[in-house]
Design a protein around this motif. Structure first.
Motif, mmCIF file in Angstrom:
data_model
loop_
_atom_site.group_PDB
_atom_site.id
_atom_site.type_symbol
_atom_site.label_atom_id
_atom_site.label_comp_id
_atom_site.label_asym_id
_atom_site.label_seq_id
_atom_site.Cartn_x
_atom_site.Cartn_y
_atom_site.Cartn_z
ATOM 1 N N ILE A 28 4.383 -1.064 -3.776
ATOM 2 C CA ILE A 28 5.179 0.027 -4.339
ATOM 3 C C ILE A 28 6.488 -0.582 -4.837
ATOM 4 O O ILE A 28 7.248 -1.158 -4.058
ATOM 5 N N SER A 29 6.710 -0.478 -6.117
ATOM 6 C CA SER A 29 7.851 -1.135 -6.752
ATOM 7 C C SER A 29 9.076 -0.219 -6.788
ATOM 8 O O SER A 29 9.425 0.355 -7.817
ATOM 9 N N ARG A 30 9.691 -0.102 -5.629
ATOM 10 C CA ARG A 30 10.962 0.618 -5.525
ATOM 11 C C ARG A 30 11.567 0.265 -4.170
ATOM 12 O O ARG A 30 10.876 -0.270 -3.301
ATOM 13 N N PRO A 31 12.838 0.556 -3.961
ATOM 14 C CA PRO A 31 13.452 0.214 -2.669
ATOM 15 C C PRO A 31 12.717 0.894 -1.507
ATOM 16 O O PRO A 31 12.326 2.058 -1.597
ATOM 17 N N SER A 32 12.499 0.131 -0.433
ATOM 18 C CA SER A 32 11.724 0.657 0.690
ATOM 19 C C SER A 32 12.381 1.850 1.359
ATOM 20 O O SER A 32 11.693 2.655 1.989
ATOM 21 N N GLY B 278 3.800 9.066 3.352
ATOM 22 C CA GLY B 278 2.516 8.816 2.704
ATOM 23 C C GLY B 278 2.433 7.419 2.102
ATOM 24 O O GLY B 278 1.382 6.774 2.156
ATOM 25 N N ASP B 279 3.543 6.952 1.517
ATOM 26 C CA ASP B 279 3.587 5.591 0.966
ATOM 27 C C ASP B 279 3.337 4.553 2.055
ATOM 28 O O ASP B 279 2.524 3.645 1.890
ATOM 29 N N VAL B 280 4.038 4.701 3.158
ATOM 30 C CA VAL B 280 3.915 3.753 4.261
ATOM 31 C C VAL B 280 2.501 3.776 4.830
ATOM 32 O O VAL B 280 1.896 2.732 5.072
ATOM 33 N N THR B 281 1.963 4.954 4.997
ATOM 34 C CA THR B 281 0.595 5.087 5.516
ATOM 35 C C THR B 281 -0.403 4.413 4.579
ATOM 36 O O THR B 281 -1.305 3.701 5.027
#
Length: 54
Positions: free
Chosen positions: A18-22, A28-31
């Protein structure tokens, strides 16, 4: 391995980035990242088993 005694084919061809700051990631992104990227660990286990290790 107990059932078939070998692995004939294993294809693990997935990765998520995922190309954005963590700090802007959603739950949902992390999962999704963990589910795909960490689940790739199965390939490592299969390779170790093929070499006779575990």
């Amino acid at each position: 391995m107990d059932r078939f005694a070998r692995i004939d084919t294993l294809i693990n061809n997935a990765r998520i980035f995922i190309s954005r700051p963590s700090n802007r990631d959603t739950e949902g992104d992390v999962t999704a990242v963990l589910g795909v990227n960490i689940a790739g660990h199965i390939t490592q286990l299969a390779a170790a088993h093929d070499r006779g290790g575990r």
